[in-house]
Write a protein that holds these residues in place. Structure first.
Motif, PDB file in Angstrom:
ATOM      1  N   PRO A 128       0.814  -1.234   0.000  1.00 30.00           N
ATOM      2  CA  PRO A 128       0.000   0.000   0.000  1.00 30.00           C
ATOM      3  C   PRO A 128       0.842   1.276   0.000  1.00 30.00           C
ATOM      4  O   PRO A 128       0.459   2.279  -0.621  1.00 30.00           O
ATOM      5  CB  PRO A 128      -0.819  -0.127   1.284  1.00 30.00           C
ATOM      6  CG  PRO A 128      -0.908  -1.599   1.526  1.00 30.00           C
ATOM      7  CD  PRO A 128       0.406  -2.145   1.075  1.00 30.00           C
ATOM      8  N   THR A 129       1.960   1.273   0.691  1.00 30.68           N
ATOM      9  CA  THR A 129       2.796   2.476   0.759  1.00 30.68           C
ATOM     10  C   THR A 129       3.918   2.458  -0.263  1.00 30.68           C
ATOM     11  O   THR A 129       4.550   3.479  -0.514  1.00 30.68           O
ATOM     12  CB  THR A 129       3.406   2.620   2.166  1.00 30.68           C
ATOM     13  OG1 THR A 129       4.244   1.484   2.432  1.00 30.68           O
ATOM     14  CG2 THR A 129       2.313   2.716   3.226  1.00 30.68           C
ATOM     15  N   GLY A 130       4.196   1.288  -0.844  1.00 30.63           N
ATOM     16  CA  GLY A 130       5.278   1.186  -1.810  1.00 30.63           C
ATOM     17  C   GLY A 130       6.655   1.299  -1.176  1.00 30.63           C
ATOM     18  O   GLY A 130       7.621   1.645  -1.855  1.00 30.63           O
ATOM     19  N   GLU A 131       6.761   1.004   0.127  1.00 31.37           N
ATOM     20  CA  GLU A 131       8.033   1.111   0.834  1.00 31.37           C
ATOM     21  C   GLU A 131       8.372  -0.215   1.514  1.00 31.37           C
ATOM     22  O   GLU A 131       7.500  -1.050   1.757  1.00 31.37           O
ATOM     23  CB  GLU A 131       7.975   2.225   1.885  1.00 31.37           C
ATOM     24  CG  GLU A 131       7.743   3.608   1.319  1.00 31.37           C
ATOM     25  CD  GLU A 131       7.638   4.662   2.421  1.00 31.37           C
ATOM     26  OE1 GLU A 131       7.542   4.255   3.610  1.00 31.37           O
ATOM     27  OE2 GLU A 131       7.657   5.865   2.093  1.00 31.37           O
ATOM     28  N   PHE A 132       9.662  -0.358   1.816  1.00 35.15           N
ATOM     29  CA  PHE A 132      10.116  -1.519   2.571  1.00 35.15           C
ATOM     30  C   PHE A 132      10.024  -1.220   4.063  1.00 35.15           C
ATOM     31  O   PHE A 132      10.425  -0.144   4.515  1.00 35.15           O
ATOM     32  CB  PHE A 132      11.551  -1.875   2.202  1.00 35.15           C
ATOM     33  CG  PHE A 132      11.678  -2.609   0.898  1.00 35.15           C
ATOM     34  CD1 PHE A 132      11.538  -3.990   0.849  1.00 35.15           C
ATOM     35  CD2 PHE A 132      11.918  -1.921  -0.276  1.00 35.15           C
ATOM     36  CE1 PHE A 132      11.649  -4.678  -0.341  1.00 35.15           C
ATOM     37  CE2 PHE A 132      12.029  -2.595  -1.481  1.00 35.15           C
ATOM     38  CZ  PHE A 132      11.889  -3.980  -1.516  1.00 35.15           C
ATOM     39  N   GLN A 133       9.496  -2.150   4.825  1.00 35.98           N
ATOM     40  CA  GLN A 133       9.412  -2.034   6.270  1.00 35.98           C
ATOM     41  C   GLN A 133      10.207  -3.173   6.915  1.00 35.98           C
ATOM     42  O   GLN A 133      10.302  -4.263   6.350  1.00 35.98           O
ATOM     43  CB  GLN A 133       7.958  -2.072   6.742  1.00 35.98           C
ATOM     44  CG  GLN A 133       7.124  -0.905   6.242  1.00 35.98           C
ATOM     45  CD  GLN A 133       5.689  -0.977   6.745  1.00 35.98           C
ATOM     46  OE1 GLN A 133       5.261  -1.982   7.304  1.00 35.98           O
ATOM     47  NE2 GLN A 133       4.952   0.099   6.540  1.00 35.98           N
ATOM     48  N   VAL A 134      10.746  -2.883   8.087  1.00 36.80           N
ATOM     49  CA  VAL A 134      11.556  -3.876   8.794  1.00 36.80           C
ATOM     50  C   VAL A 134      10.669  -4.734   9.684  1.00 36.80           C
ATOM     51  O   VAL A 134       9.891  -4.214  10.499  1.00 36.80           O
ATOM     52  CB  VAL A 134      12.655  -3.198   9.635  1.00 36.80           C
ATOM     53  CG1 VAL A 134      13.415  -4.233  10.457  1.00 36.80           C
ATOM     54  CG2 VAL A 134      13.624  -2.443   8.729  1.00 36.80           C
TER      55      VAL A 134
END
Length: 332
Positions: free
Chosen positions: A95-101
């Motif tokens: 949904p955000t188009g980002e990588f999360q840890v």
């Protein structure tokens, strides 16, 4: 918790004794193992427990973790484990188009690495950074683990199929390696008797904040410089046995104990003195822990293996030939 009020050794005996009493609801005997586990907790050191199957190694660690409270994670090491399963990894969030840890189970107060020698070296080495520096690097970000943080690992020494020996760098990160044996006839009778009844429920006795206070209080225990010199001389004697008149042992030792062993022996001795109700360390504290602190740090030659020479045998001779100091702090 300060040294002047609840931080004295006498005051510490209360919560520590209650913790041990709670653990003994499930563990019969194994007094040396339980004492070493508590020493590791107070000294902020990691501990490796080795013994044949069925000696309640995992149960002892799990029971201690339950009595202490805080976060506890158990990782069953297997050959198909990968470092990300322990440390965590970066996950793409659509949904955000980002990588999360996504943090792994290593982010806890007490980590039980069960059967650690069943995982390949790359997984074992994944613990190197977190055991030494209490942090994990995932991608370009560094994440601190909670305080306190302790790794308690178990391994089975009799199986070779499907196991991987721990790398020397990994083994050196453990403050102590405790080898446990079979129970006595009386102890085993009690074990079987308890197995016929419902399992005891372990109650939480202290919390991580109290444990941190006990660790800080143990830091105030006095260590005489002569005892530091004794620990250093002991480590040097494992590298060059001829220094203590044991020239015949030199052929059995390829590499002696690292400088980390001297640090670990003094820190563990200080915690043991605190646990025994003293404000100062005596030579007996260091001597009692010497085998546990040093045995896994010696790399023996093939000649030692052929002659069935063990690290404990070498350390026993070194301790017998090394002069024991009489510290001035004994009267403190």
């Amino acid at each position: 918790m300060s040294w002047n009020d609840a931080g004295t050794p006498a005051a510490a005996a209360g919560p520590i004794e209650k913790v041990l009493y709670e653990v003994k609801k499930t563990i019969v005997g194994q007094d040396v193992l339980l004492e070493r586990l508590v020493v590791a907790l107070l000294a902020r050191g990691h501990i490796l427990v080795e013994g044949v199957p069925g000696l309640a190694k995992t149960l002892a660690v799990k029971s201690l973790a339950e009595a202490i409270g805080g976060d506890f994670h158990r990782v069953q090491f297997t050959p198909d484990l990968v470092p990300a399963d322990i440390l965590g990894t970066r996950v793409f969030h659509q949904p955000t188009g980002e990588f999360q840890v996504s943090l792994g189970p290593v982010f806890t107060n007490l980590l039980l690495a069960d059967e650690i020698n069943r995982a390949p070296a790359k997984v074992q080495s994944a613990l190197l950074e977190v055991m030494q520096e209490r942090q994990v690097t995932i991608g370009r970000e560094t994440h601190k683990v909670p305080n306190p943080f302790l790794v308690m690992a178990t391994q089975n020494p009799i199986e070779s199929e499907g196991t991987y020996p721990l790398p020397e760098a990994q083994v050196d990160r453990f403050m102590m390696k405790v080898v446990i044996g079979y129970p006595t006839v009386t102890e085993e009778f009690v074990v079987v008797e308890r197995a016929l009844a419902p399992a005891a429920v372990i109650q939480k006795i202290i919390d991580p904040e109290i444990l941190v206070g006990l660790q800080q209080a143990a830091d105030q225990v006095y260590v005489d410089p002569s005892l530091i010199e004794y620990a250093v001389n002991l480590a040097h004697a494992t590298r060059d046995p001829a220094k203590v008149g044991l020239t015949d042992l030199a052929k059995y030792v390829t590499f002696g104990a690292s400088p980390r062993s001297s640090i670990s022996l003094v820190l563990a001795g200080r915690a043991l003195a605190y646990l025994r109700g003293r404000e100062y360390v005596v030579p007996e504290d260091l001597a009692d822990l010497a085998l546990d602190v040093l045995r896994h740090r010696l790399v023996l030659s093939y000649e030692a293996l052929s002659d069935e020479i063990t690290p404990d045998m070498i350390l026993g001779k070194v301790l017998a030939n090394l002069s024991v100091p009489e510290p001035a702090g004994r009267g403190r």
